[in-house]
Motif scaffolding. Structure first.
Motif, PDB file in Angstrom:
ATOM      1  N   VAL A 224       0.843  -1.197   0.000  1.00  0.00           N
ATOM      2  CA  VAL A 224       0.000   0.000   0.000  1.00  0.00           C
ATOM      3  C   VAL A 224       0.878   1.246   0.000  1.00  0.00           C
ATOM      4  N   GLU A 225       0.626   2.147  -0.949  1.00  0.00           N
ATOM      5  CA  GLU A 225       1.333   3.425  -0.982  1.00  0.00           C
ATOM      6  C   GLU A 225       0.490   4.481  -0.271  1.00  0.00           C
ATOM      7  N   HIS A 226       1.163   5.447   0.356  1.00  0.00           N
ATOM      8  CA  HIS A 226       0.489   6.536   1.047  1.00  0.00           C
ATOM      9  C   HIS A 226       1.341   7.793   0.913  1.00  0.00           C
ATOM     10  N   PRO A 227       0.827   8.967   1.280  1.00  0.00           N
ATOM     11  CA  PRO A 227       1.573  10.224   1.069  1.00  0.00           C
ATOM     12  C   PRO A 227       2.964  10.249   1.699  1.00  0.00           C
ATOM     13  N   ALA A 228       3.148   9.498   2.792  1.00  0.00           N
ATOM     14  CA  ALA A 228       4.444   9.519   3.471  1.00  0.00           C
ATOM     15  C   ALA A 228       5.386   8.418   2.990  1.00  0.00           C
ATOM     16  N   GLY A 229       4.952   7.630   2.015  1.00  0.00           N
ATOM     17  CA  GLY A 229       5.791   6.545   1.516  1.00  0.00           C
ATOM     18  C   GLY A 229       4.973   5.325   1.147  1.00  0.00           C
ATOM     19  N   ALA A 230       5.324   4.176   1.699  1.00  0.00           N
ATOM     20  CA  ALA A 230       4.614   2.936   1.382  1.00  0.00           C
ATOM     21  C   ALA A 230       4.896   1.909   2.470  1.00  0.00           C
ATOM     22  N   THR A 231       4.073   0.881   2.502  1.00  0.00           N
ATOM     23  CA  THR A 231       4.297  -0.202   3.452  1.00  0.00           C
ATOM     24  C   THR A 231       3.891  -1.520   2.820  1.00  0.00           C
ATOM     25  N   HIS A 232       4.519  -2.601   3.238  1.00  0.00           N
ATOM     26  CA  HIS A 232       4.063  -3.902   2.770  1.00  0.00           C
ATOM     27  C   HIS A 232       3.764  -4.786   3.982  1.00  0.00           C
ATOM     28  N   VAL A 233       2.697  -5.552   3.848  1.00  0.00           N
ATOM     29  CA  VAL A 233       2.158  -6.365   4.932  1.00  0.00           C
ATOM     30  C   VAL A 233       2.263  -7.833   4.551  1.00  0.00           C
ATOM     31  N   GLU A 234       2.792  -8.643   5.466  1.00  0.00           N
ATOM     32  CA  GLU A 234       2.925 -10.070   5.210  1.00  0.00           C
ATOM     33  C   GLU A 234       2.046 -10.909   6.134  1.00  0.00           C
ATOM     34  N   ASP A 235       1.400 -10.264   7.120  1.00  0.00           N
ATOM     35  CA  ASP A 235       0.535 -10.994   8.038  1.00  0.00           C
ATOM     36  C   ASP A 235      -0.531 -11.763   7.255  1.00  0.00           C
ATOM     37  N   VAL A 236      -0.596 -13.066   7.474  1.00  0.00           N
ATOM     38  CA  VAL A 236      -1.453 -13.947   6.673  1.00  0.00           C
ATOM     39  C   VAL A 236      -2.907 -13.524   6.713  1.00  0.00           C
ATOM     40  N   GLU A 237      -3.437 -13.235   7.888  1.00  0.00           N
ATOM     41  CA  GLU A 237      -4.853 -12.903   8.014  1.00  0.00           C
ATOM     42  C   GLU A 237      -5.183 -11.572   7.343  1.00  0.00           C
ATOM     43  N   ARG A 238      -4.302 -10.594   7.480  1.00  0.00           N
ATOM     44  CA  ARG A 238      -4.549  -9.285   6.865  1.00  0.00           C
ATOM     45  C   ARG A 238      -4.455  -9.368   5.343  1.00  0.00           C
ATOM     46  N   VAL A 239      -3.527 -10.158   4.857  1.00  0.00           N
ATOM     47  CA  VAL A 239      -3.420 -10.345   3.409  1.00  0.00           C
ATOM     48  C   VAL A 239      -4.647 -11.093   2.893  1.00  0.00           C
ATOM     49  N   LYS A 240      -5.082 -12.097   3.616  1.00  0.00           N
ATOM     50  CA  LYS A 240      -6.267 -12.866   3.223  1.00  0.00           C
ATOM     51  C   LYS A 240      -7.490 -11.961   3.150  1.00  0.00           C
ATOM     52  N   ALA A 241      -7.655 -11.068   4.132  1.00  0.00           N
ATOM     53  CA  ALA A 241      -8.785 -10.139   4.142  1.00  0.00           C
ATOM     54  C   ALA A 241      -8.737  -9.218   2.922  1.00  0.00           C
ATOM     55  N   SER A 242      -7.536  -8.777   2.554  1.00  0.00           N
ATOM     56  CA  SER A 242      -7.374  -7.893   1.403  1.00  0.00           C
ATOM     57  C   SER A 242      -7.681  -8.628   0.105  1.00  0.00           C
ATOM     58  N   LYS A 243      -7.356  -9.909   0.046  1.00  0.00           N
ATOM     59  CA  LYS A 243      -7.670 -10.699  -1.141  1.00  0.00           C
ATOM     60  C   LYS A 243      -9.185 -10.851  -1.309  1.00  0.00           C
ATOM     61  N   LEU A 244      -9.889 -10.972  -0.198  1.00  0.00           N
ATOM     62  CA  LEU A 244     -11.348 -11.059  -0.255  1.00  0.00           C
ATOM     63  C   LEU A 244     -11.945  -9.745  -0.757  1.00  0.00           C
ATOM     64  N   VAL A 245     -11.359  -8.618  -0.327  1.00  0.00           N
ATOM     65  CA  VAL A 245     -11.813  -7.313  -0.807  1.00  0.00           C
ATOM     66  C   VAL A 245     -11.591  -7.201  -2.308  1.00  0.00           C
TER      67      VAL A 245
END
Length: 270
Positions: A224-245
């Motif tokens: 995810v990019e944002h005004p202050a830079g970017a971040t990447h998330v590897e947490d399985v549950e959070r990634v799974k939730a994003s895939k559902l979205v």
């Protein structure tokens, strides 16, 4: 010492999983490898091991010779210098992630995604930023983005799926729209337009990208990019939730065939 790269961390995690599968503690494995305990700990946290040292680990952990190839490939990737280094980029950002991914799913609210942009569109985007950059910087960024697009064609092509909100098409000229449809005809590329008529949806929270990798364990990353830079998330549950979205958004969007027709009509009006 610089932080370990994404590739080096993935290799360390894979070796740790193999050790645990073999039923060995870190201290036991270090002793049998004639390693200092701290050295094995550093390797599992991303320090690149020597080639023969890694082969010794694979042997100790019970990996058959016929099963070594994915780990050797991971080691080679972790050892190589990325093509992006001459452009002044390091191994900690998005480009190194995308380079290793086998599948990318992108949801975009405001822009045509970088892998689908024409050079003129790229230039307009960079010139429109609040922060002013030199001509050399802009040309460098265009060269990087153009190089990234090579992954969509040829052998070992990247599987790419983009869901783009209608608003993002408003500043795309005719050549950009036709280029999107040209890319959408590639067998590994899927483009969907999400029209305003779909109403409010989860995507209004912001653009995001999901990357899948062929590493042992089949991991995925949310970027995810944002005004202050970017971040990447590897947490399985959070990634799974994003895939559902993303799956939900793709269902709200026009089908790929309908999207090509809609984009074609839009291009004809410009």
């Amino acid at each position: 010492m610089s932080d370990p790269t994404f590739r080096q961390v993935r290799l360390g995690e894979a070796l740790k999983r193999l050790r645990e599968r073999a039923g060995l503690s870190q201290r036991e494995a270090a002793y049998r490898l004639r390693y200092n305990y701290q050295k094995l700990s550093r390797i599992e946290n991303g320090q690149l091991p020597e080639y023969h040292g890694m082969r010794a680990m694979l042997d100790l952990y019970g990996v058959l010779v016929s099963e070594e190839a994915p780990y050797i490939d991971m080691w080679e990737r972790a050892s190589e210098r990325g093509w992006w280094h001459p452009y002044g980029l390091d191994d900690q950002g998005y480009i190194s992630l995308e380079h290793d991914a086998i599948r990318v799913c992108a949801f975009q609210l405001g822009y045509i995604p970088g892998l689908l942009q024409t050079e003129s569109y790229m230039r307009a985007v960079f010139l429109g930023w609040q922060t002013q950059h030199s001509r050399k910087w802009i040309e460098n960024q265009i060269a990087i983005r153009t190089r990234r697009q090579e992954r969509l064609v040829g052998t070992g092509s990247l599987e790419y799926h983009a869901v783009i909100v209608e608003a993002a098409f408003r500043h795309a000229d005719r050549s950009q729209l036709l280029h999107i449809n040209e890319m959408a005809r590639l067998p590994n590329v899927k483009v969907q337009a999400l029209l305003d008529t779909a109403g409010l949806h989860d995507g209004q929270n912001g653009s995001f990208t999901l990357l899948d990798f062929a590493y042992p364990g089949e991991m995925s990353v949310l970027y995810v990019e944002h005004p202050a830079g970017a971040t990447h998330v590897e947490d399985v549950e959070r990634v799974k939730a994003s895939k559902l979205v993303f799956k939900h958004l793709s269902k709200l969007a026009l089908t790929p065939d309908e999207s090509v027709e809609w984009i074609g009509r839009l291009a004809a009006e410009r």
